[in-house]
Every structure is written in structure tokens, then in C-alpha cells.
Design a protein around this motif. Structure first.
Motif, PDB file in Angstrom:
ATOM      1  N   VAL A   1      21.037  -8.413 -20.491  1.00 12.26           N
ATOM      2  CA  VAL A   1      20.308  -8.483 -19.222  1.00 12.26           C
ATOM      3  C   VAL A   1      19.607  -7.157 -18.977  1.00 12.26           C
ATOM      4  O   VAL A   1      20.235  -6.094 -19.006  1.00 12.26           O
ATOM      5  CB  VAL A   1      21.281  -8.776 -18.054  1.00 12.26           C
ATOM      6  N   ARG A   2      18.320  -7.185 -18.727  1.00 15.14           N
ATOM      7  CA  ARG A   2      17.527  -5.966 -18.549  1.00 15.14           C
ATOM      8  C   ARG A   2      17.415  -5.594 -17.067  1.00 15.14           C
ATOM      9  O   ARG A   2      17.264  -6.463 -16.205  1.00 15.14           O
ATOM     10  CB  ARG A   2      16.127  -6.146 -19.128  1.00 15.14           C
ATOM     11  N   ILE A   3      17.475  -4.288 -16.795  1.00 13.58           N
ATOM     12  CA  ILE A   3      17.171  -3.770 -15.467  1.00 13.58           C
ATOM     13  C   ILE A   3      15.687  -3.425 -15.445  1.00 13.58           C
ATOM     14  O   ILE A   3      15.216  -2.670 -16.298  1.00 13.58           O
ATOM     15  CB  ILE A   3      17.989  -2.511 -15.148  1.00 13.58           C
ATOM     16  N   ALA A   4      14.947  -3.968 -14.502  1.00 14.59           N
ATOM     17  CA  ALA A   4      13.537  -3.619 -14.358  1.00 14.59           C
ATOM     18  C   ALA A   4      13.458  -2.290 -13.619  1.00 14.59           C
ATOM     19  O   ALA A   4      13.933  -2.170 -12.488  1.00 14.59           O
ATOM     20  CB  ALA A   4      12.793  -4.698 -13.582  1.00 14.59           C
TER      21      ALA A   4
ATOM     22  N   HIS B   1      16.352  -4.427 -10.141  1.00 12.17           N
ATOM     23  CA  HIS B   1      15.227  -3.496 -10.099  1.00 12.17           C
ATOM     24  C   HIS B   1      15.710  -2.144  -9.575  1.00 12.17           C
ATOM     25  O   HIS B   1      16.227  -2.046  -8.460  1.00 12.17           O
ATOM     26  CB  HIS B   1      14.117  -4.030  -9.187  1.00 12.17           C
TER      27      HIS B   1
ATOM     28  N   ALA C   1      14.573 -14.132  -9.733  1.00  9.44           N
ATOM     29  CA  ALA C   1      13.803 -14.231 -10.978  1.00  9.44           C
ATOM     30  C   ALA C   1      13.267 -15.647 -11.088  1.00  9.44           C
ATOM     31  O   ALA C   1      14.023 -16.615 -11.087  1.00  9.44           O
ATOM     32  CB  ALA C   1      14.687 -13.906 -12.180  1.00  9.44           C
TER      33      ALA C   1
ATOM     34  N   ARG D   1      16.750  -8.948  -7.029  1.00  5.80           N
ATOM     35  CA  ARG D   1      15.616  -9.769  -6.641  1.00  5.80           C
ATOM     36  C   ARG D   1      15.667 -11.104  -7.376  1.00  5.80           C
ATOM     37  O   ARG D   1      16.247 -11.203  -8.458  1.00  5.80           O
ATOM     38  CB  ARG D   1      14.303  -9.049  -6.988  1.00  5.80           C
TER      39      ARG D   1
ATOM     40  N   GLN E   1      17.148 -10.749 -10.889  1.00  5.90           N
ATOM     41  CA  GLN E   1      16.810  -9.602 -11.711  1.00  5.90           C
ATOM     42  C   GLN E   1      17.246  -8.339 -10.977  1.00  5.90           C
ATOM     43  O   GLN E   1      17.327  -8.315  -9.745  1.00  5.90           O
ATOM     44  CB  GLN E   1      15.299  -9.522 -11.968  1.00  5.90           C
TER      45      GLN E   1
ATOM     46  N   GLN F   1      18.014 -17.608 -10.162  1.00  4.81           N
ATOM     47  CA  GLN F   1      18.369 -16.514 -11.044  1.00  4.81           C
ATOM     48  C   GLN F   1      17.946 -15.196 -10.397  1.00  4.81           C
ATOM     49  O   GLN F   1      17.119 -15.178  -9.484  1.00  4.81           O
ATOM     50  CB  GLN F   1      17.682 -16.668 -12.411  1.00  4.81           C
TER      51      GLN F   1
END
Length: 937
Positions: free
Chosen positions: A478-481, A260, A250, A248, A258, A256
Motif C-alpha cells: 500500500v503506497r502513501i501519497a 496522503h 480512493a 482520503r 488512500q 477504499q
């Protein structure tokens, strides 16, 4: 549930130098780490010191997930020990040596502990592994076995990092995304048992994706774009895990992205272990086609499975031979005079593994339901082995998850596939899955196939990603939501089945929810059950929303069973309460019952043990659905019990049963479970009344046991049995023989609800009597003595063998002529191939039961009970570890036919099947309440 920390207080502790990721795998464990003092930081693999042979230590990148108990001779060979064990002689090992030594002595080895940890049909905290272990091997729980692997990793790390012990580092442990709440709790327990204190959890598919992100630190943003869908297909040694991650935008600029996590598949015990079993079945069938013989013995079968693992790995490799020859050592004259050889061709392996587990199917295909064909190991393997069929179902249900109605750009087919797990090391399997995806989603006139997110080391990727995630928690990377991805419900109505949503699928760790729109009325001091459901498809339901229970969309969780108490008083006040739930930071669901007026909270715990019993069927109400008695009749029954055992009795004990039967207009053995449990509660309320006289006590014990039999089957029976234990064990008021006999009948009737420890307490004095020479049980108590001790199915196998051998010696003695029916009943329960309620690993080994059956056939005793005993001892189950030799079962079938027994007896011996209700009652030793059944084969 996903990324999480163990306790809120851990965030206040100083950051550790190292961040460690542990893949606690079904077949192998791996460890990766980050030294945060390095700049730039990087993820490295930790080599694990372990035995590869006696006296030979090596560092390996993985630790095979096997536990092996050493023989006496092997302990001498292992005196040197591991570097951290030099001062003591070890009695067990894990890793390469455990795996290899277990091939020689399979009864001493534990494998697939992780699969057992997620098995909701056994008491996962009980000591029952190895499942088909040798009698002299110490049993342990899946939790303890898992803790042994983690403990070895801790020692290995500490030996290499004496200044930074593992219990002081941040440790991220991976688990399947589809693990249920109990399995997650038990994983935390295993880590604590291993001495790890700062533990975090992450789901394996997410960890695998984090590893991909780390490998592409510099260019990951160029490889994906908003709207794309990523399928993580994780097939390991024990489980199949499916996850969807949506890309998705950002920020408002949209330049950018993200990640999910939007969907997680159902828990499937289906993986490399099943493939090994399938190859072994193929090899066995090939052997029998050329050399007809009985089924391979348990020992031969174990060795064949080990060989089949090598066959699988060799024949699924890119450069493979045209065939593979398996050499299987024989066991004396049981099968063949010499060793057995079988040649398996590449075509046969492709048909068995590729077409059997990864067939070409349609996107609309659904997995078949039923029972798996693999019965040997007691695990609930997926009934349908076709992984591609499970994948089709998953994508049909979830490929549009996370799409906004206005979002026309996002994909409803996987743009990328990330393969993970040992099974996916095979290019042939990866290509078959890509072919299926292309077949399902390629549009007309289009040349399309999903891209592959490659991984150079599938066996290390999950540990690598876990360590990377440890740095993400510190704000780096980098974070996974990832929201919860499952909705949780509590059933509040039986007809029609209705549930209230407690936790929505959009929940994130740390959130708390209250379902206060629908308060419940509960009585303090009385048992209560909370049937729970979970759904990975109903993700839009909101907290407090009432929904119809749909078994096709929801799965049952272990119920929460408890009795609410306020302070030290057992009040019986009616309270208005609501349920408060939270998604904890350790990846577990917490639930509380909250007093709506005073705000007092009671923590509710999952009843792990009750999954062994039919308490779990309270979701379907099997026992409850057998009938409900009107409240006026129930009140009349309460008055009858009070008039017998209350403070002012006016009814004699010998009159109570007839009065109750008259009130209910049915015989005592036809009272439905709902009624007898209410009668039990009335009896418990007037328990002091049994002390009025020996007659009162005998009648109270008899009626209480009748009303609580078989100790399970109705919601909160565990609680009732525990109350009975506190009231009666060691507290018989009168020493009269009648009270002793009735107490034995009571314990036999409710034995299925007693814990192993309670059964051991009951058996200890009885075993002492049996072991004393010239000691004899009083004749008028002997029948119930034998029936009780034989009904304690949770005793150790060694003790059950001892009891059975004693019964067999007593049977032919003239002085025991009247006792023979009870001795036959005891032998049937002790040696039965299908326990009435106990776990299958408590079944006595085949060689002992074979000797018992041959002895009984030779005696040809006249007792009419003999055919049923023979059926219990020889009944076919389809499990080679429990089934007696076919020739002996055929002899037994001929015997029962000659005795004029029902033909169903012979069928049970030769073909197997379920007992009918009368047969179940005879095995149980009493009539069973309506709607409650014994364990099935």
C-alpha cells in the motif's frame, strides 16, 4: 521530500533478489529486508555482527551509532578482527564496543553524527569529529562517520550473503522528514562512500507508518476511514519529527482509502540526547549542592552523560525503583579525593524529563526562541526543550492541511497517533502526549482521546517500514501519497524583501518547474548569489508567484553562490535568464539557471561551506545594509584605480588612497562593505597593473586586502577569496620585502575566507622556519609573520599549540622586545576561548591554555596589549570544554582590573558575553567593515 530513487537509470537495472531497509539512526542503526523469492514475502530483521567486547563477537538487532578509534593497546587486543577483517589489524570499530569503550575514553568516540549531518552552522563535509576529541585521534566529517556505519552494515550483510552483495540490492535509507536539502545530499554521499550503489531515500515517519501498514496487511482498511487524520510523533535520540497523514477515499465508490502525507514539522535537534544532558545537569547540581566545587571536568561530564542515559531509561520504565544512584569516578584531585555518588529520585526525574520536555501546555503556546542552554557539544539544540510546545505549534499550523473547503467530514484533530523513536518507548511519555492532545481537542461533554497505532518494536519499526516501502516501489503493498510538503523560493528583491516561488508544496518527485514570468538579468563571469528560502506553511503559493519574505513563515537555506561562465571564455555579457527547478527522484532539489534566448543551462549547487561564514546572512543583508554608495562615486573610484593600475596610468601608487578617500568623503576604514567589494572587483580587473613596480605591487596588495577583509560577510565572498588565491598565492611579482610583508597582511586580513587546505599551504613554510634552530625571521617582517600564522584558525590543534609554545618561549627574550606586542596578539588568537571565525572544535584544550595564562600572569609584562590577550585566553563561554578553571579566571579578572583595563574585560572573564566593536577590531587585528561581526560566544 519523500520516496525516491538514486538515479533514473537504476529503474532499468534487473530487480535485485533482496530489498533492504536501513535505519541510519542518531543512536542506533537497524536493518530489515525482504527476500523476494519467498511467497508470500515478509519483512525480516537482519542481525548485525559486531564486537561487543574485545575478542567477543555477537549478532545484535541494532548497531549503536558510535565510532571509536582504538588505542595502540586496544589494537593488539583486536588483532583477530571482524570476520571480514581477518587479514588486517583494525584501527577503529563501530557499534556496541565503540559505545562502551567510548565511556572509558570519551575523547576517542564519535556520537550523534546524524545530528551533525543536519547542522547547518558548520561545514558538514569538513573533518571535525569527535568534537572534543583527543589530540591523537583522527578527525572525520559527519559524512565519513555515517559512511563508516553503512560500510559496517555492508560488510556484515555481504558476509552472510556472499552471493547477493548489498551494493547489488535495492537499499532504502531512512532520514528525518525535516532534513534540509544539504543533509539529504550528504546522506546520499555517505551511502556512495560506503559502496552502496542502488540507494533510495524515505522519510522516517512515513517508514514508521509503512511498518504499521505491514503489521496490519489483512485489516488496515477496516481500522481507518476517509477523513481521519493521523499524527506521527517521532522522537529519537537526536531529532523530533512531526508528520500528519490524512486518510482520503480512493476511487468514486468511496469504499477504499488512500493515505496522503500533508504536513511535516520543522527540523528540531531535540530528543533523547537532550534528555540525557538534562539528567546530567540535574546530577551535577545535586553534587554541587552538597559538595561545592568547580564544574565537572570534560571527562567526568562525558561519563556522567553515559550514566544519565541509563538513569533515563530505568526511571522512565513502567516498573522503576524509587531512586537511582549514580557513581562517578573522580579525576585525581580535580574534584574530590574519591568517587562521587549522587542519588536521583523518581520525582526529580519526572520533574526534569516529563515536566521539562513534555509539560502540559495550551494549544496556543509558542516555543520560546533564543539559544539552548546546552553549549557543550556545539550542536544547535532547540532553544525550547518542551516537545509538547513544539507539537502544539505544529498542530495549530497544520491540522487543517489537506482539507477541502467542501469537505465537512474530515477531522481537524488527530484521530490516531503513531509513536516512533526510542524516546517513545516510555509509557509515561506516551501518556503525557495523549493527555495534552485530549486537553487540546476534547469538546465539551465529550469523552475523547486519539487512538494509538501501536508498534511492538519502536527501535526496529523504521527499518521495517523502509524495507516494506522497497516492495511498494515494485508495485506491491500500500503506497502513501506524499507531495513535497514544502515550498521553495528565491529572493529577488532586498527592500522590501521579496521572493519568487520556484517549487510549490504540491510538487511530486520527478516534476520540473520554470519561473519564467520574472526573468533576471545576470552578467556572465561575475559572481552572483541566489538567496533561497523554504516554507512548510505556505503550501498554496504557485510557481512564479511573487511573495513577501516573512521570516516567521520561511527559513533560510544555504545560498547558491556561483559565477556563470560560457564555455572557456569569461564573457561579461548581460544575459536574461530564468530559474528552472526540479524535485529529483533522489529527494533533492535541483536548480538551473537558463539562458532565456539560447536555452543554455547552468547547474546551481548549494554552497555548503558558506554556512560556516556570514554569507548566510545575505538573506538579511547584514553587510550590505551598512550603506550603499551612489553609482557616480563608484564610477569615479573605478577611474582612480584604472589611472593607477591600468594600461595608461597617470596616478602614483602612493596617491590612490587619498584620492579615493576624497571621492567618497570618508576614510578608508569607514567605507561600507558594498563599496569595498566593488573596489576589490576593480582591483581584480586591473591585477596585472601591480607588476609595474614594487611600489605598485605593495599598494595593490594592501588595498586589495583592505577591500576584501575579513574574507567573509558579503554575498559571494567565498568566490572572491578563491579568485584572490589564484591571482596571488605563489605569484608575488617582486621579491622586495615590502611585497612579502603586504602579502602577509593581505592573507591575515582575509584568512576567515580561506579553506583549511589553503591555510595549511600558507603555514607550511612558516612552520618550517619556526622549527629550524638558529633561524630567524627578518626583523622588519617578524611582526606580520606572527600575526599571519596566528590568524590561521583552521590549522590543526597540534600545530596551533606548537606555534603558541614557540611564541611563549620567544616572548621573554631581550632581542624580541619590539616583537612582544605581536607575540601577545598571536597568543590571544591562538589560545582564544572563542575563535574569531573558526569552528569551535579548533579551540586549544584547556590544560594548555591554562599553562599559558598562568605564565603570562606570573610575568606581569608591561605591554599594554597584555590585558586583551588575557581576556582572550580566559574569556568565559559557558562551555565546560573550553572554559578555564573559575579560580584562574577570577585571578585574571583581578589582574586586568589592577592594570586599569575597562571593567568589561573583567566581566568577559568572570561572566562572559560579547566583545564590543573596538574589542573585536583589536582581536581581528584591523578594523572590521561596518555591519560585519566576528563569531559570537
Amino acid at each position: 521530500m519523500s520516496e525516491n530513487q538514486q538515479t533514473p537509470g537504476d529503474d532499468d537495472a534487473p530487480e535485485s533478489r533482496y530489498v533492504v531497509g536501513i535505519d541510519l539512526g542518531t543512536t542506533n542503526c537497524a536493518v530489515s529486508f525482504v527476500d523476494t523469492l519467498q511467497s508470500p514475502w515478509k519483512v525480516e530483521t537482519f542481525p548485525i555482527t559486531q564486537w561487543v567486547d574485545f575478542g567477543q563477537l555477537e549478532n545484535r538487532e541494532t548497531l549503536p551509532s558510535f565510532h571509536y578509534e582504538l588505542t595502540a593497546a586496544e589494537r593488539d587486543a583486536a588483532k583477530s578482527g571482524l570476520p571480514w577483517q581477518s587479514d588486517k589489524i583494525p584501527d577503529h570499530c563501530v557499534g556496541v564496543l565503540a559505545r562502551d569503550a567510548g565511556e572509558r575514553h570519551p575523547g576517542r568516540r564519535i556520537s550523534s553524527a546524524k545530528s551533525w549531518l543536519s547542522h547547518d552552522g558548520v561545514d558538514r563535509s569538513a573533518d571535525f569529529l569527535p568534537w572534543h576529541g583527543d589530540m591523537d585521534v583522527t578527525r572525520m566529517s559527519p559524512v565519513t562517520a555515517s559512511a563508516r556505519y553503512l560500510e559496517h552494515l555492508r560488510h556484515a550483510w555481504n558476509h552472510d550473503h556472499p552471493d547477493a552483495p548489498l551494493d547489488q540490492q535495492d537499499v532504502v535509507i531512512t532520514l528525518p522528514a525535516s532534513f534540509d536539502e544539504v543533509a539529504r545530499e550528504l546522506t546520499i554521499q555517505a551511502a556512495k562512500q560506503a559502496g552502496l550503489k542502488r540507494v533510495y531515500l524515505i522519510e522516517e515517519p512515513q517508514a514508521a507508518f509503512y511498518a504499521w501498514i505491514d503489521r496490519h496487511r489483512s485489516d488496515w482498511a477496516e481500522l481507518v476511514r476517509p477523513g481521519q487524520l493521523i499524527l506521527v510523533c517521532d522522537v529519537g535520540g537526536g531529532t523530533t519529527d512531526l508528520t500528519l497523514i490524512r486518510v482520503r477515499p480512493a476511487g468514486s465508490s468511496g469504499d477504499q482509502v488512500q493515505f496522503h502525507r500533508v504536513a511535516v514539522g520543522r527540523h528540531l535537534i531535540l530528543g533523547g540526547d537532550n534528555m540525557d544532558l538534562a539528567v546530567a545537569k540535574l546530577a551535577e547540581a545535586t553534587i554541587q549542592s552538597t559538595q561545592p566545587a568547580e564544574t565537572l571536568s570534560g571527562g567526568q561530564w562525558e561519563r556522567l552523560i553515559q550514566a544519565s542515559r541509563r538513569v533515563k531509561e530505568t526511571m522512565l520504565a513502567e516498573r522503576r525503583p524509587a531512586s537511582f544512584t549514580v557513581n562517578l569516578a573522580s579525576e585525581g584531585a580535580k574534584l574530590l579525593a574519591g568517587s562521587v555518588q549522587v542519588e536521583l529520585t523518581a520525582e526529580q526525574i519526572d520533574q526534569t524529563l516529563l515536566d521539562g520536555f513534555f509539560p502540559h501546555v495550551a494549544l496556543t503556546d509558542q516555543p520560546t526562541i533564543g539559544q539552548s542552554g546546552f553549549q557543550e557539544f556545539g550542536l544547535p539544540y532547540a532553544a525550547d526543550p518542551a516537545i509538547t510546545r513544539h507539537l502544539a505549534e505544529f498542530l495549530t499550523e497544520h491540522r487543517r492541511s489537506g482539507l477541502d473547503e467542501q469537505d465537512q467530514e474530515s477531522a481537524d484533530r488527530p484521530d490516531f497517533v503513531l509513536f516512533n523513536g526510542g524516546v517513545m518507548a516510555s509509557a509515561a511519555i506516551r501518556n503525557r502526549i495523549l493527555e495534552c492532545l485530549q486537553q487540546w481537542f476534547c469538546r465539551s461533554g465529550e469523552s475523547w482521546q486519539p487512538g494509538v497505532m501501536s508498534s511492538p518494536r519502536l527501535d526496529l519499526a523504521v527499518a521495517h517500514g523502509a524495507a516494506y516501502y522497497g516492495m511498494v516501489r515494485r508495485g506491491q503493498g500500500v503506497r502513501i501519497a506524499a507531495n513535497l510538503g514544502r515550498s521553495y523560493y528565491m529572493q529577488v528583491q532586498q527592500d522590501p524583501p521579496t521572493a519568487v516561488c520556484l517549487i510549490p508544496g504540491s510538487a511530486e518527485p520527478g516534476q520540473r518547474f520554470r519561473a519564467d514570468e520574472h526573468p533576471l538579468q545576470l552578467q556572465l563571469g561575475a559572481p552572483v548569489q541566489f538567496p533561497l528560502w523554504v516554507s512548510s506553511t505556505r503550501l498554496a503559493d504557485q510557481v512564479g508567484q511573487l511573495v513577501a519574505v516573512e521570516p516567521t513563515e520561511m527559513s533560510a537555506l544555504p545560498p547558491i553562490c556561483t559565477a556563470l561562465v560560457r564555455g572557456r571564455r569569461r564573457d561579461e555579457t548581460q544575459l536574461n535568464v530564468f530559474i528552472e527547478s526540479e524535485l529529483s527522484e533522489i529527494g533533492t532539489v535541483g536548480m538551473y539557471c537558463v539562458d532565456a534566448e539560447r536555452g543554455k543551462r547552468w547547474k546551481l549547487e548549494f554552497d555548503i561551506r558558506s554556512t560556516l561564514e556570514t554569507d548566510r546572512t545575505a538573506h538579511q543583508g547584514a553587510g550590505e545594509s551598512a550603506g550603499v554608495v551612489d553609482s557616480e562615486t563608484v564610477e569615479g573610484c573605478a577611474e582612480v584605480i584604472a589611472s593607477t593600475f591600468g594600461d595608461q596610468p597617470d596616478l602614483q601608487p602612493n596617491q590612490i588612497v587619498k584620492r579615493l578617500e576624497s571621492l567618497t568623503e570618508t576614510g578608508r576604514y569607514d567605507w561600507p562593505p558594498t563599496l569595498i567589494r566593488e573596489l576589490w572587483q576593480f582591483l581584480a580587473d586591473h591585477e596585472r597593473g601591480r607588476r609595474k613596480s614594487p611600489q605598485h605591487e605593495a599598494r595593490w596588495l594592501n588595498l586589495a586586502g583592505l577591500c576584501l577583509r575579513p574574507g567573509y560577510g558579503v554575498a559571494v565572498d567565498d568566490w572572491r577569496v578563491q579568485q584572490m588565491w589564484r591571482m596571488i598565492y605563489g605569484r608575488i611579482a617582486f621579491p622586495a620585502s615590502q611585497s612579502r610583508t603586504e602579502s602577509m597582511i593581505l592573507w591575515r586580513r582575509i584568512a576567515g575566507g580561506l579553506t583549511a587546505g589553503q591555510q595549511q599551504q600558507l603555514a607550511a613554510p612558516m612552520l618550517a622556519i619556526l622549527r629550524k634552530k638558529n633561524t630567524r625571521v627578518e626583523p622588519h617582517e617578524a611582526t606580520e609573520f606572527w600575526r599571519l600564522i596566528a590568524s590561521l584558525e583552521r590549522l590543526s590543534v597540534r600545530e596551533k599549540i606548537e606555534i603558541g609554545e614557540t611564541a611563549l618561549k620567544e616572548f621573554p627574550r631581550k632581542k624580541n622586545a619590539r616583537l612582544r606586542p605581536a607575540l601577545l596578539w598571536a597568543l590571544g588568537r591562538l589560545g582564544g576561548r572563542q575563535p574569531a571565525y573558526g569552528p569551535l572544535n579548533t579551540a586549544i584544550p584547556v590544560d594548555h591554555v591554562t599553562a599559558w595564562l598562568e605564565t603570562l600572569l606570573a610575568m606581569d609584562a608591561p605591554e599594554p596589549e597584555l590585558p586583551l590577550t588575557i581576556v582572550q585566553l580566559g574569556r568565559r563561554t559557558g562551555d565546560r570544554y573550553r572554559d578555564l578553571p573559575e579560580t584562574l579566571r577570577e585571578r585574571a579578572a583581578a589582574f586586568v582590573r589592577a592594570r586599569g583595563a575597562d571593567e568589561h574585560f573583567a566581566t568577559l572573564l568572570t561572566e562572559g558575553g560579547a566583545l564590543d566593536r573596538d574589542e573585536e577590531s583589536a582581536v581581528f587585528g584591523d578594523s572590521l567593515p561596518l555591519g560585519i561581526r566576528l563569531a559570537r560566544a
